[in-house]
Scaffold this motif. Structure first.
Motif, PDB file in Angstrom:
ATOM      1  N   LEU A  27      -9.799   8.201  -9.041  1.00 54.45           N
ATOM      2  CA  LEU A  27      -9.147   6.919  -9.278  1.00 54.45           C
ATOM      3  C   LEU A  27     -10.156   5.801  -9.039  1.00 54.45           C
ATOM      4  N   ASP A  28      -9.753   4.587  -9.319  1.00 54.25           N
ATOM      5  CA  ASP A  28     -10.579   3.418  -9.033  1.00 54.25           C
ATOM      6  C   ASP A  28     -10.815   3.333  -7.528  1.00 54.25           C
ATOM      7  N   PRO A  29     -12.028   3.557  -7.054  1.00 56.62           N
ATOM      8  CA  PRO A  29     -12.265   3.616  -5.604  1.00 56.62           C
ATOM      9  C   PRO A  29     -12.026   2.298  -4.885  1.00 56.62           C
ATOM     10  N   THR A  30     -12.026   1.189  -5.611  1.00 55.32           N
ATOM     11  CA  THR A  30     -11.793  -0.098  -4.960  1.00 55.32           C
ATOM     12  C   THR A  30     -10.340  -0.282  -4.565  1.00 55.32           C
ATOM     13  N   ARG A  31      -9.458   0.586  -5.056  1.00 52.55           N
ATOM     14  CA  ARG A  31      -8.030   0.462  -4.757  1.00 52.55           C
ATOM     15  C   ARG A  31      -7.492   1.715  -4.072  1.00 52.55           C
ATOM     16  N   VAL A  32      -8.364   2.470  -3.440  1.00 56.85           N
ATOM     17  CA  VAL A  32      -7.965   3.722  -2.803  1.00 56.85           C
ATOM     18  C   VAL A  32      -8.401   3.742  -1.343  1.00 56.85           C
ATOM     19  N   VAL A  33      -7.483   4.201  -0.497  1.00 58.28           N
ATOM     20  CA  VAL A  33      -7.775   4.540   0.898  1.00 58.28           C
ATOM     21  C   VAL A  33      -7.422   6.014   1.058  1.00 58.28           C
ATOM     22  N   VAL A  34      -8.230   6.760   1.754  1.00 55.07           N
ATOM     23  CA  VAL A  34      -7.915   8.161   2.044  1.00 55.07           C
ATOM     24  C   VAL A  34      -7.595   8.292   3.527  1.00 55.07           C
ATOM     25  N   ARG A  35      -6.369   8.763   3.814  1.00 51.69           N
ATOM     26  CA  ARG A  35      -6.036   9.007   5.225  1.00 51.69           C
ATOM     27  C   ARG A  35      -6.516  10.398   5.603  1.00 51.69           C
ATOM     28  N   VAL A  36      -7.370  10.443   6.613  1.00 50.10           N
ATOM     29  CA  VAL A  36      -7.918  11.710   7.094  1.00 50.10           C
ATOM     30  C   VAL A  36      -7.213  12.118   8.378  1.00 50.10           C
TER      31      VAL A  36
ATOM     32  N   VAL B  66      -3.409   2.570  -3.249  1.00 49.67           N
ATOM     33  CA  VAL B  66      -2.788   3.834  -2.873  1.00 49.67           C
ATOM     34  C   VAL B  66      -3.523   4.415  -1.673  1.00 49.67           C
ATOM     35  N   ILE B  67      -2.756   5.035  -0.780  1.00 41.65           N
ATOM     36  CA  ILE B  67      -3.317   5.759   0.360  1.00 41.65           C
ATOM     37  C   ILE B  67      -3.121   7.242   0.089  1.00 41.65           C
ATOM     38  N   LEU B  68      -4.187   7.922  -0.297  1.00 40.76           N
ATOM     39  CA  LEU B  68      -4.125   9.355  -0.547  1.00 40.76           C
ATOM     40  C   LEU B  68      -4.156  10.065   0.805  1.00 40.76           C
ATOM     41  N   ASP B  69      -3.099  10.802   1.084  1.00 37.69           N
ATOM     42  CA  ASP B  69      -2.861  11.296   2.438  1.00 37.69           C
ATOM     43  C   ASP B  69      -3.236  12.764   2.589  1.00 37.69           C
ATOM     44  N   LEU B  70      -4.240  13.017   3.431  1.00 38.22           N
ATOM     45  CA  LEU B  70      -4.627  14.380   3.769  1.00 38.22           C
ATOM     46  C   LEU B  70      -3.974  14.861   5.062  1.00 38.22           C
TER      47      LEU B  70
ATOM     48  N   LEU C 283       0.856  -1.185   0.000  1.00 33.92           N
ATOM     49  CA  LEU C 283       0.000   0.000   0.000  1.00 33.92           C
ATOM     50  C   LEU C 283       0.894   1.238   0.000  1.00 33.92           C
ATOM     51  N   LEU C 284       0.805   2.039  -1.052  1.00 36.20           N
ATOM     52  CA  LEU C 284       1.719   3.169  -1.238  1.00 36.20           C
ATOM     53  C   LEU C 284       1.048   4.481  -0.855  1.00 36.20           C
ATOM     54  N   PHE C 285       1.663   5.213   0.077  1.00 41.94           N
ATOM     55  CA  PHE C 285       1.184   6.544   0.437  1.00 41.94           C
ATOM     56  C   PHE C 285       1.482   7.532  -0.695  1.00 41.94           C
ATOM     57  N   CYS C 286       0.545   8.460  -0.909  1.00 43.35           N
ATOM     58  CA  CYS C 286       0.738   9.529  -1.879  1.00 43.35           C
ATOM     59  C   CYS C 286       0.123  10.800  -1.309  1.00 43.35           C
ATOM     60  N   PRO C 287       0.861  11.910  -1.291  1.00 43.15           N
ATOM     61  CA  PRO C 287       0.282  13.161  -0.774  1.00 43.15           C
ATOM     62  C   PRO C 287      -0.942  13.564  -1.586  1.00 43.15           C
ATOM     63  N   ALA C 288      -2.003  13.913  -0.916  1.00 41.41           N
ATOM     64  CA  ALA C 288      -3.236  14.256  -1.614  1.00 41.41           C
ATOM     65  C   ALA C 288      -3.150  15.603  -2.321  1.00 41.41           C
ATOM     66  N   ASP C 289      -2.129  16.401  -2.028  1.00 42.47           N
ATOM     67  CA  ASP C 289      -1.957  17.664  -2.742  1.00 42.47           C
ATOM     68  C   ASP C 289      -1.055  17.517  -3.967  1.00 42.47           C
ATOM     69  N   ARG C 290      -0.771  16.250  -4.359  1.00 39.00           N
ATOM     70  CA  ARG C 290       0.027  15.999  -5.554  1.00 39.00           C
ATOM     71  C   ARG C 290      -0.773  15.132  -6.533  1.00 39.00           C
ATOM     72  N   PRO C 291      -1.839  15.689  -7.109  1.00 37.75           N
ATOM     73  CA  PRO C 291      -2.660  14.886  -8.018  1.00 37.75           C
ATOM     74  C   PRO C 291      -1.911  14.391  -9.245  1.00 37.75           C
TER      75      PRO C 291
ATOM     76  N   ARG D  84     -14.894   5.518  -0.001  1.00 43.48           N
ATOM     77  CA  ARG D  84     -15.566   5.211   1.252  1.00 43.48           C
ATOM     78  C   ARG D  84     -14.697   4.355   2.172  1.00 43.48           C
ATOM     79  N   ARG D  85     -13.458   4.135   1.789  1.00 43.16           N
ATOM     80  CA  ARG D  85     -12.521   3.428   2.674  1.00 43.16           C
ATOM     81  C   ARG D  85     -11.509   4.463   3.163  1.00 43.16           C
ATOM     82  N   ILE D  86     -11.506   4.711   4.454  1.00 41.70           N
ATOM     83  CA  ILE D  86     -10.651   5.754   5.003  1.00 41.70           C
ATOM     84  C   ILE D  86      -9.746   5.191   6.093  1.00 41.70           C
ATOM     85  N   MET D  87      -8.604   5.836   6.247  1.00 45.09           N
ATOM     86  CA  MET D  87      -7.685   5.534   7.343  1.00 45.09           C
ATOM     87  C   MET D  87      -7.713   6.744   8.270  1.00 45.09           C
TER      88      MET D  87
END
Length: 273
Positions: free
Chosen positions: A60-69, A35-39, A14-22, A90-93
């Motif tokens: 992105l494909d929502p089945t392969r995305v986690v958003v860290r809040v 991918v873990i889109l990191d807020l 699972l790869l973290f990616c800054p959410a401000d780097r689209p 709808r999958r969040i960290m």
């Protein structure tokens, strides 16, 4: 209880990616299992509004995305959740999760236990209906204890950190949900990463998070059983069909737990192609 793991469909890396780097979103997802889109930590306070907007503007494909809040104790948390209403995610960290985490209906939550309170509350978090997995973090944990380093001079986790890692794995396992291992911060230390990922896979973690694309292949290889291990697991399970509850196989005593080890090998082999 008998361990019956809930399905974990994200894969082991699972790869973290800054959410401000689209500009990096699609590349990160292409390279990793998810991918873990990191807020949170990866985004400066002034850039968080733009990062939230980027989630909806660059889907992105929502089945392969986690958003860290951000942590629930911060004003950013409510803004993060509001921003997610405009996305399919709808999958969040949840960063710095503990027992004070509010109910999050409509989301699948990965609780990130990275404070002293979060580690102690891991079992309670794992029992929640909205929580589908637990992750742990070393650096915030040590900071919450007033410490200065998660590793000793040999590069090994300190005892309290190893305890926290085990506590999160046990809490997740007790409730049959996924446990995710922490990131390896030393980007060029691929040997150290490999050793930790191999230990994570053998111990029962479902995945390992990472912060650099070069770590993805190392993690996937660590979770992938060798052809020899797969063959041995299949032969053992075939022998169990007529072997009874406890039997000998190639000079080794075999019972239920040993058979479940073999089943886990085949389960990992089917996930990491």
């Amino acid at each position: 209880m008998t361990f019956d793991p809930a399905p974990f469909d994200l894969g082991p890396a699972l790869l973290f990616c800054p959410a401000d780097r689209p500009d990096r979103f699609a590349k990160a997802l292409d390279r990793a299992d998810a991918v873990i889109l990191d807020l949170e930590d990866a985004v400066a306070a002034a850039d968080k509004p733009a990062a939230r907007a980027a989630l909806a503007e660059h889907p992105l494909d929502p089945t392969r995305v986690v958003v860290r809040v951000n942590p629930p104790s911060t004003p950013e948390f409510a803004a993060d959740l509001a921003a997610l209403d405009a996305t399919p995610y709808r999958r969040i960290m949840v960063a710095k999760a503990d027992a004070a985490l509010p109910a999050l209906a409509g989301f699948e939550v990965i609780a990130l236990c990275e404070t002293a309170a979060g580690i102690l509350d891991a079992r309670d978090l794992a029992r929640r209906r909205d929580v589908v997995g637990l992750m742990w973090g070393a650096e915030d944990l040590v900071a919450s204890l007033g410490g200065t380093a998660s590793r000793d001079h040999r590069g090994r986790y300190r005892k309290v950190v190893r305890h926290a890692r085990a506590a999160v794995l046990l809490a997740a396992g007790a409730e049959g949900i996924a446990a995710i291992d922490a990131v390896h911060l030393a980007i060029d230390d691929l040997d150290g990463l490999r050793a930790e990922a191999e230990d994570a896979a053998a111990s029962g973690f479902a995945a390992t998070a990472c912060i650099h694309p070069s770590h993805v292949a190392v993690i996937r290889d660590a979770y992938r059983p060798t052809p020899t291990e797969v063959t041995a697991a299949r032969r053992l399970l075939d022998a169990a069909v007529s072997g009874g509850a406890v039997f000998q196989f190639e000079g080794r005593m075999v019972d239920g737990p040993v058979l479940r080890h073999a089943e886990a090998v085949l389960r990992r082999a089917s996930v990491v192609e």
